[in-house]
Scaffold this active site. Structure first.
Site, PDB file in Angstrom:
ATOM      1  N   GLY A  60       0.879  -1.170   0.000  1.00 14.48           N
ATOM      2  CA  GLY A  60       0.000   0.000   0.000  1.00 14.48           C
ATOM      3  C   GLY A  60       0.905   1.204   0.000  1.00 14.48           C
ATOM      4  N   GLU A  61       0.797   2.006   1.046  1.00 12.02           N
ATOM      5  CA  GLU A  61       1.667   3.176   1.182  1.00 12.02           C
ATOM      6  C   GLU A  61       2.171   3.193   2.630  1.00 12.02           C
ATOM      7  OE1 GLU A  61       2.944   5.368  -1.000  1.00 12.02           O
ATOM      8  OE2 GLU A  61       3.968   6.026   0.821  1.00 12.02           O
ATOM      9  N   SER A  62       3.483   3.020   2.790  1.00 14.72           N
ATOM     10  CA  SER A  62       4.026   2.852   4.141  1.00 14.72           C
ATOM     11  C   SER A  62       3.795   4.077   5.019  1.00 14.72           C
ATOM     12  CB  SER A  62       5.520   2.532   4.067  1.00 14.72           C
ATOM     13  OG  SER A  62       6.219   3.547   3.381  1.00 14.72           O
ATOM     14  N   CYS A  92       6.117  -5.280   0.342  1.00 12.47           N
ATOM     15  CA  CYS A  92       6.234  -3.946  -0.245  1.00 12.47           C
ATOM     16  C   CYS A  92       6.149  -2.849   0.837  1.00 12.47           C
ATOM     17  CB  CYS A  92       5.194  -3.798  -1.354  1.00 12.47           C
ATOM     18  SG  CYS A  92       5.691  -2.567  -2.560  1.00 12.47           S
ATOM     19  N   ARG A 121      12.743   3.296  -0.385  1.00 15.36           N
ATOM     20  CA  ARG A 121      11.401   3.317  -0.994  1.00 15.36           C
ATOM     21  C   ARG A 121      11.500   3.657  -2.478  1.00 15.36           C
ATOM     22  NH1 ARG A 121       8.589   7.773   1.222  1.00 15.36           N
ATOM     23  NH2 ARG A 121       6.676   6.861   0.395  1.00 15.36           N
ATOM     24  N   ILE A 152       5.341  -2.956  -7.600  1.00 18.26           N
ATOM     25  CA  ILE A 152       4.629  -1.682  -7.803  1.00 18.26           C
ATOM     26  C   ILE A 152       5.275  -0.622  -6.916  1.00 18.26           C
ATOM     27  CG2 ILE A 152       2.408  -0.480  -7.646  1.00 18.26           C
ATOM     28  CD1 ILE A 152       1.061  -3.276  -7.766  1.00 18.26           C
ATOM     29  N   ARG A 153       5.943   0.324  -7.533  1.00 19.44           N
ATOM     30  CA  ARG A 153       6.676   1.374  -6.776  1.00 19.44           C
ATOM     31  C   ARG A 153       7.383   0.721  -5.570  1.00 19.44           C
ATOM     32  NH1 ARG A 153       3.337   5.155  -4.538  1.00 19.44           N
ATOM     33  NH2 ARG A 153       5.075   6.569  -4.387  1.00 19.44           N
ATOM     34  N   HIS A 212       4.628  -8.318  -4.678  1.00 17.56           N
ATOM     35  CA  HIS A 212       3.256  -8.610  -4.237  1.00 17.56           C
ATOM     36  C   HIS A 212       2.789  -9.989  -4.713  1.00 17.56           C
ATOM     37  CE1 HIS A 212       1.991  -4.452  -3.124  1.00 17.56           C
ATOM     38  NE2 HIS A 212       2.938  -4.118  -3.970  1.00 17.56           N
ATOM     39  N   GLU A 214       0.415 -11.555  -3.597  1.00 14.37           N
ATOM     40  CA  GLU A 214      -1.056 -11.576  -3.469  1.00 14.37           C
ATOM     41  C   GLU A 214      -1.748 -10.959  -4.680  1.00 14.37           C
ATOM     42  OE1 GLU A 214       0.902  -9.438  -2.218  1.00 14.37           O
ATOM     43  OE2 GLU A 214      -0.074  -7.476  -2.115  1.00 14.37           O
TER      44      GLU A 214
HETATM   45  N1  LIG Z   1       3.230  -1.256  -3.625  1.00 13.88           N
HETATM   46  C1  LIG Z   1       3.642  -0.699  -2.518  1.00 13.88           C
HETATM   47  O1  LIG Z   1       3.396  -1.185  -1.407  1.00 13.88           O
HETATM   48  C2  LIG Z   1       4.372   0.593  -2.686  1.00 13.88           C
HETATM   49  C3  LIG Z   1       5.120   1.080  -1.459  1.00 13.88           C
HETATM   50  C4  LIG Z   1       5.172   2.587  -1.450  1.00 13.88           C
HETATM   51  N2  LIG Z   1       5.973   3.084  -2.529  1.00 13.88           N
HETATM   52  C5  LIG Z   1       5.698   3.058  -0.101  1.00 13.88           C
HETATM   53  O2  LIG Z   1       6.631   3.748  -0.016  1.00 13.88           O
HETATM   54  O3  LIG Z   1       5.160   2.705   0.887  1.00 13.88           O
END
Ligand SMILES: NC(=O)CC[C@H](N)C(=O)O
Length: 234
Positions: A60-62, A92, A121, A152-153, A212, A214
């Protein structure tokens, strides 16, 4: 008569891809586990967390996961859970949250400090923010030669930390955990890409992956986590 054991695995459900993890675990454990009755539950409270034999922190987004954990008073219970030595898998953003240090964190971002690693990141840059690659994980998951791996990122692991107390000259971007836990197990590198970037690590009961599993349609990675981390720790 066989006795079935109830086993609960939690997926932190503050933000990100938690439903996908639950679906994969349900698929992975549908058959072949007559001794266990598994429940996969969403975790938003300390009471829910306490029921779990293991925990997954999704992607997700940390920075958002850390902020919501603080606002919902779950950060302290999560830091204590990390110290309990129960199995935890971070994917991630979850890998970032589980780490001890982030080299390009956001001010105020909190880390659980479960693995003695530094991460970076968004390590693949703009052109390659998301990609899929079939990776050979057979060195740690038997017979898995071609796992469809989605990034993903994604973060990468940039170093293994020998001094868990953190750098003396912390700058604005290096974020260090406030947890005083030290994971004493050795950090094992499970997978490096061809260009050398480290994307999967294990430290005792803790697992971290940049990618990921999942989001693929393949349950083998989740089955391996259940067999290798959850069932073995019971
Ligand atoms: N797919 C992801 O979980 C991306 C991580 C996101 N770029 C972060 O810094 O948290």
């Amino acid at each position: 008569m066989t006795i079935t054991r109830n086993v609960t695995v939690g997926v932190l459900a503050l933000q990100g891809a938690f439903i996908e993890h639950i679906k994969h675990f349900e698929g992975a454990t549908k058959s072949g586990y007559s001794d266990y009755e598994f429940s996969f539950i969403e975790i938003r409270t300390e009471e829910q967390l306490e029921k779990c034999h293991g925990l997954v922190i999704p992607g997700g987004e940390s920075t958002a996961i850390s902020l919501i954990a603080q606002r919902t008073n779950l950060l302290g219970p999560l830091m204590r859970y990390v110290k309990s030595e129960k199995p935890i898998w971070g994917t991630c953003a979850g890998l970032i949250f589980l780490s001890t240090q982030v080299e390009n964190g956001k001010p105020g971002q909190q880390l659980l400090g479960g693995m003695n690693i530094q991460v970076k990141r968004n390590a693949f840059g703009r052109q390659l923010q998301s990609f899929q690659s079939d990776l050979d994980f057979s060195s740690f998951i038997p017979l898995v030669y071609d796992f469809p791996t989605i990034f993903i990122r994604a973060p990468v692991i940039t170093s293994v930390l020998s001094d868990i107390n953190g750098p003396e000259d912390v700058n604005d971007f290096i974020i260090h955990t406030k947890n005083d836990y030290e994971n004493k197990a050795p950090v094992q590198i499970l997978h490096q890409l061809d260009n050398g970037l480290i994307v999967a690590v294990r430290q005792g009961s803790k697992l971290g992956t940049s990618f990921h599993p999942e989001l693929s349609d393949d349950y083998r990675f989740h089955k391996w986590f259940i067999d290798e981390f959850i069932v073995k720790a019971l």
